[in-house]
Every structure is written in structure tokens, then in C-alpha cells.
Scaffold this motif. Structure first.
Motif, PDB file in Angstrom:
ATOM      1  N   ASN A  65      -5.051   9.086  -9.432  1.00 53.58           N
ATOM      2  CA  ASN A  65      -5.700   8.200  -8.531  1.00 53.58           C
ATOM      3  C   ASN A  65      -7.231   8.886  -8.590  1.00 53.58           C
ATOM      4  OD1 ASN A  65      -5.459  10.879  -7.321  1.00 53.58           O
ATOM      5  ND2 ASN A  65      -5.281  10.227  -5.191  1.00 53.58           N
ATOM      6  N   SER A  66      -7.553   9.445  -9.927  1.00 55.69           N
ATOM      7  CA  SER A  66      -9.075   9.689  -9.822  1.00 55.69           C
ATOM      8  C   SER A  66      -9.659   8.849 -10.816  1.00 55.69           C
ATOM      9  CB  SER A  66      -8.873  11.238 -10.581  1.00 55.69           C
ATOM     10  OG  SER A  66     -10.057  11.384 -11.291  1.00 55.69           O
ATOM     11  N   ALA A  67     -10.659   8.063 -10.397  1.00 49.89           N
ATOM     12  CA  ALA A  67     -11.511   7.047 -11.072  1.00 49.89           C
ATOM     13  C   ALA A  67     -12.010   7.777 -12.606  1.00 49.89           C
ATOM     14  CB  ALA A  67     -12.520   6.570 -10.457  1.00 49.89           C
ATOM     15  N   ASN A  68     -12.626   8.884 -12.467  1.00 50.10           N
ATOM     16  CA  ASN A  68     -13.329   9.549 -13.761  1.00 50.10           C
ATOM     17  C   ASN A  68     -12.104   9.926 -14.730  1.00 50.10           C
ATOM     18  OD1 ASN A  68     -13.100  12.410 -13.697  1.00 50.10           O
ATOM     19  ND2 ASN A  68     -13.493  12.096 -11.815  1.00 50.10           N
ATOM     20  N   THR A  69     -10.949  10.250 -14.202  1.00 51.65           N
ATOM     21  CA  THR A  69     -10.029  10.778 -15.007  1.00 51.65           C
ATOM     22  C   THR A  69      -9.431   9.399 -15.676  1.00 51.65           C
ATOM     23  OG1 THR A  69      -9.273  12.554 -13.633  1.00 51.65           O
ATOM     24  CG2 THR A  69      -8.071  12.084 -15.376  1.00 51.65           C
ATOM     25  N   ARG A  70      -9.158   8.393 -15.166  1.00 55.34           N
ATOM     26  CA  ARG A  70      -8.719   7.121 -15.591  1.00 55.34           C
ATOM     27  C   ARG A  70      -9.639   6.649 -16.517  1.00 55.34           C
ATOM     28  NH1 ARG A  70      -7.025   5.420 -10.327  1.00 55.34           N
ATOM     29  NH2 ARG A  70      -8.906   3.701 -10.655  1.00 55.34           N
ATOM     30  N   ARG A  71     -10.982   6.743 -16.443  1.00 55.07           N
ATOM     31  CA  ARG A  71     -12.193   6.213 -17.278  1.00 55.07           C
ATOM     32  C   ARG A  71     -11.885   7.004 -18.510  1.00 55.07           C
ATOM     33  NH1 ARG A  71     -13.542   1.820 -16.131  1.00 55.07           N
ATOM     34  NH2 ARG A  71     -14.430   2.362 -14.029  1.00 55.07           N
ATOM     35  N   LEU A  72     -11.711   8.265 -18.338  1.00 56.42           N
ATOM     36  CA  LEU A  72     -11.575   9.044 -19.919  1.00 56.42           C
ATOM     37  C   LEU A  72     -10.287   8.596 -20.465  1.00 56.42           C
ATOM     38  CD1 LEU A  72     -12.075  12.876 -18.648  1.00 56.42           C
ATOM     39  CD2 LEU A  72     -13.564  11.238 -19.789  1.00 56.42           C
ATOM     40  N   TRP A  73      -9.160   8.333 -19.695  1.00 59.39           N
ATOM     41  CA  TRP A  73      -7.902   7.665 -20.438  1.00 59.39           C
ATOM     42  C   TRP A  73      -8.032   6.513 -21.182  1.00 59.39           C
ATOM     43  CZ3 TRP A  73      -4.431   3.605 -18.506  1.00 59.39           C
ATOM     44  CH2 TRP A  73      -3.196   3.646 -19.580  1.00 59.39           C
ATOM     45  N   HIS A  74      -8.996   5.573 -20.137  1.00 58.08           N
ATOM     46  CA  HIS A  74      -9.333   4.334 -20.936  1.00 58.08           C
ATOM     47  C   HIS A  74     -10.172   4.370 -22.185  1.00 58.08           C
ATOM     48  CE1 HIS A  74      -7.777   1.217 -18.052  1.00 58.08           C
ATOM     49  NE2 HIS A  74      -8.250   2.220 -17.178  1.00 58.08           N
ATOM     50  N   ILE A  75     -11.153   5.302 -22.389  1.00 59.20           N
ATOM     51  CA  ILE A  75     -11.932   5.690 -23.562  1.00 59.20           C
ATOM     52  C   ILE A  75     -10.781   5.833 -24.594  1.00 59.20           C
ATOM     53  CG2 ILE A  75     -13.406   7.171 -24.382  1.00 59.20           C
ATOM     54  CD1 ILE A  75     -15.029   6.961 -21.732  1.00 59.20           C
ATOM     55  N   CYS A  76     -10.054   6.900 -24.222  1.00 62.06           N
ATOM     56  CA  CYS A  76      -9.112   7.342 -25.412  1.00 62.06           C
ATOM     57  C   CYS A  76      -8.113   6.173 -25.897  1.00 62.06           C
ATOM     58  CB  CYS A  76      -8.150   8.392 -24.761  1.00 62.06           C
ATOM     59  SG  CYS A  76      -9.111   9.991 -24.489  1.00 62.06           S
ATOM     60  N   LYS A  77      -7.588   5.333 -24.859  1.00 58.29           N
ATOM     61  CA  LYS A  77      -6.581   4.325 -25.072  1.00 58.29           C
ATOM     62  C   LYS A  77      -7.443   3.208 -26.152  1.00 58.29           C
ATOM     63  CE  LYS A  77      -2.758   3.241 -23.606  1.00 58.29           C
ATOM     64  NZ  LYS A  77      -1.498   3.594 -24.269  1.00 58.29           N
ATOM     65  N   GLU A  78      -8.728   2.688 -25.702  1.00 55.49           N
ATOM     66  CA  GLU A  78      -9.426   1.824 -26.384  1.00 55.49           C
ATOM     67  C   GLU A  78      -9.707   2.455 -27.829  1.00 55.49           C
ATOM     68  OE1 GLU A  78     -12.277   0.112 -22.781  1.00 55.49           O
ATOM     69  OE2 GLU A  78     -13.164   1.305 -24.203  1.00 55.49           O
ATOM     70  N   SER A  79      -9.900   3.526 -27.983  1.00 57.30           N
ATOM     71  CA  SER A  79     -10.120   4.022 -29.331  1.00 57.30           C
ATOM     72  C   SER A  79      -8.626   3.873 -30.474  1.00 57.30           C
ATOM     73  CB  SER A  79     -10.248   5.592 -29.421  1.00 57.30           C
ATOM     74  OG  SER A  79      -9.001   6.291 -29.133  1.00 57.30           O
ATOM     75  N   GLY A  80      -7.514   3.527 -29.795  1.00 56.23           N
ATOM     76  CA  GLY A  80      -6.278   3.421 -30.546  1.00 56.23           C
ATOM     77  C   GLY A  80      -5.705   4.650 -30.813  1.00 56.23           C
ATOM     78  N   VAL A  81      -6.085   5.757 -30.286  1.00 54.03           N
ATOM     79  CA  VAL A  81      -5.513   7.043 -30.467  1.00 54.03           C
ATOM     80  C   VAL A  81      -4.540   7.156 -29.504  1.00 54.03           C
ATOM     81  CG1 VAL A  81      -5.697   9.582 -30.306  1.00 54.03           C
ATOM     82  CG2 VAL A  81      -7.431   8.295 -31.794  1.00 54.03           C
ATOM     83  N   ASP A  82      -3.123   7.564 -29.811  1.00 55.74           N
ATOM     84  CA  ASP A  82      -2.165   7.989 -28.727  1.00 55.74           C
ATOM     85  C   ASP A  82      -2.600   8.726 -27.677  1.00 55.74           C
ATOM     86  OD1 ASP A  82      -0.188   6.370 -30.269  1.00 55.74           O
ATOM     87  OD2 ASP A  82       0.673   8.184 -30.847  1.00 55.74           O
ATOM     88  N   SER A  83      -2.311   8.329 -26.434  1.00 54.87           N
ATOM     89  CA  SER A  83      -3.142   9.054 -25.379  1.00 54.87           C
ATOM     90  C   SER A  83      -1.979   8.892 -24.147  1.00 54.87           C
ATOM     91  CB  SER A  83      -4.441   8.290 -24.842  1.00 54.87           C
ATOM     92  OG  SER A  83      -5.270   8.173 -25.922  1.00 54.87           O
TER      93      SER A  83
END
Ligand code: SF4
Length: 270
Positions: A206-224
Motif C-alpha cells: 500500500n506504499s505509493a513510493n514503493t509501488r513507484r519504484l516497482w513501476h520504474i523497474c517493470k517499465e525497464s523490462g527487468v524481472d521485478s
């Protein structure tokens, strides 16, 4: 397999401050049965659980509260909620992060100067709800000001600003209200993405800043993988990988990051 941990992890300043305020209130209060936090004081379920064992009760609204202390979470709250607390003559303790407060002050000044205020962020998040309540619903006027949720990514913010530039206006004021801690964690995440072929993001779902980090990782195409605790780690995440990057959100305790790293080592026999 190498493990690279972001050089900046653990609680941010605002989260640390909110937890300290809650712990101090719990320790010093004479009426320990009536200490409430309006919403989760921070967005990390395990930390909130720890505080609730010490007596902090999380409430969604204060309708049924008759006495006691209400702590405003690190995300802040709406002016309507503050008014209700005051009208009921409950004790109010404000743990709103000073960076969030600074965004409140910007919005108040802009509203007083007649700007239409655009907030770029998640409208369901308590921080954005609070900003909306301060900004009001002005929909006309050609003086526009734009601010961001403190945990927004710069790229998203810039995309939102670019959309606004296409609208009709006489004046457009842009404020960078993304907090330094958020910007720093996002930059470190992007650095690790250059070297790593799998990423583990540790923090509240439920943490917005953590989810943002996850989105950045996903967008890069790296398994996250976004996990809250080491229990969620699976051996197959790391199969055939050369380098795992570990990053964490602003409301993730350092001990949680360390136990995730230990578990990755055990799973890989490192
Ligand atoms: S992430 Fe930034 S704005 Fe949010 S609590 Fe931490 S320091 Fe404050």
C-alpha cells in the motif's frame, strides 16, 4: 550471483518522525486505550502491526470516537477531517511529514491568489485527498498552477506538465514538490537497473513510493518482484540470474531489507 543493495534504504525522515511521534504519544499518554491514528500512520503493514500491539488503534474516520488522541498520519489529512477532530474536542497530534506540509502551504498560497490548481498524483491516496481538500474545486480561470504528490516519479510529473502545456492559459506555474528522498531512491533504482537482471523491491503493497519504484523497474523490462517481507521470496526468481538489485521504499525498516538480503543469500547458497 551478485547482490547489489541500494546505498540508501531504511526509513525516510518523514516516516521516522511519524513513528517517533506515535511511540512518544503511546508512552506518555495517561489514557492508553484511546490513542488513534487516522489511517495507517505510515504505509507499512508490519510496522503498523507493531504499533498496534503497543496500543495504537487505526481508524478510518472519527465518527465513533468520543475521547482521546487522534494522530494525523505522515500523509496528512483533509481540512474536513481536521475540523471534525476539533469540533469533537479530541486531542490532535499532527505527524504529517514536513515535506507534505510544505506542499499544503504552496496550495494554500496558490488558492488565495486565485489559481486553478492541478495536482498530479493518485487521487485515492490520503496525501492527494488532503491536497484536493485544500485546493478546492476551481475549474475556471486562466491562471494555472501544478504540483505533484511528493512520491511521484519525475517522468510521470513531466508527462502531466506536458499535457497541461497544450491547454489554454495565460500563466502556468510549476512546482517541484517531489521530496528529495523519493527522487534519490528512484535515481538509485535506475542505477541498479543498468547492472542487474532481476530486482527485488521491499516495502508495503500500500506504499505509493514503493509501488513507484516497482513501476520504474517493470517499465525497464527487468524481472521485478515487489515483496513486503522475506517470506514472499521464491528460489525461481533468481534462477539463471547474474545480479539482483535490492531497493526499498521510504516506509521499509532497514531490518526488513537485511532479512531479505540474508534470505536471498540462503536461497542461492551464497
Ligand atoms: S517519502 Fe518524502 S514526503 Fe513521504 S514521508 Fe518520506 S520524506 Fe516525507
Amino acid at each position: 550471483m551478485r547482490i547489489k543493495i541500494a546505498s540508501h534504504s531504511g526509513f525516510c525522515f518523514g516516516v521516522k518522525r511519524a513513528i517517533n511521534i506515535a511511540e512518544k504519544t503511546l508512552k506518555e499518554s495517561k489514557d492508553s486505550n484511546n490513542i488513534y491514528s487516522l489511517g495507517s500512520i505510515i504505509h507499512n503493514p508490519q510496522v503498523v502491526e507493531g504499533l498496534s500491539k503497543k496500543g495504537l488503534k487505526v481508524i478510518k474516520d472519527i465518527t465513533n470516537i468520543k475521547k482521546g488522541v487522534v494522530i494525523i498520519s505522515s500523509h496528512g489529512t483533509t481540512i474536513e477531517a481536521i475540523k471534525k477532530i476539533r469540533d469533537k474536542q479530541l486531542d490532535l497530534i499532527d505527524a504529517t511529514c514536513p515535506f507534505v506540509k510544505s506542499a499544503h502551504n504552496i496550495v494554500k498560497d496558490l488558492k488565495a491568489s486565485g489559481y486553478r490548481i492541478v495536482i498530479i498524483g493518485d487521487k485515492k491516496h490520503p496525501e492527494v485527498k488532503a491536497l484536493l481538500s485544500l485546493a478546492g474545486r476551481k475549474t475556471k480561470g486562466n491562471k494555472i498552477a501544478v504540483i505533484s504528490q511528493t512520491t511521484q516519479s519525475k517522468n510521470n510529473y513531466l508527462k502531466g506538465v506536458a499535457r497541461l502545456l497544450k491547454k489554454d492559459f495565460n500563466e502556468l506555474r510549476i512546482f517541484n514538490t517531489i521530496c528529495n528522498d523519493t527522487a534519490h531512491r528512484q535515481a538509485l533504482t535506475r542505477e541498479l537497473l543498468k547492472e542487474c537482471d532481476v530486482m527485488v523491491i521491499v516495502g508495503g503493497k500500500n506504499s505509493a513510493n514503493t509501488r513507484r519504484l516497482w513501476h520504474i523497474c517493470k517499465e525497464s523490462g527487468v524481472d521485478s518482484y515487489h515483496i513486503e517481507t522475506d517470506v514472499e521470496l521464491k528460489k525461481e526468481y533468481f534462477s539463471g540470474k547474474r545480479c539482483v538489485g535490492v531497493v526499498s521504499g521510504a516506509s521499509t525498516p532497514d531490518a526488513m531489507v537485511q532479512s531479505v538480503v540474508k534470505k536471498i543469500k540462503r536461497k542461492r547458497g551464497i
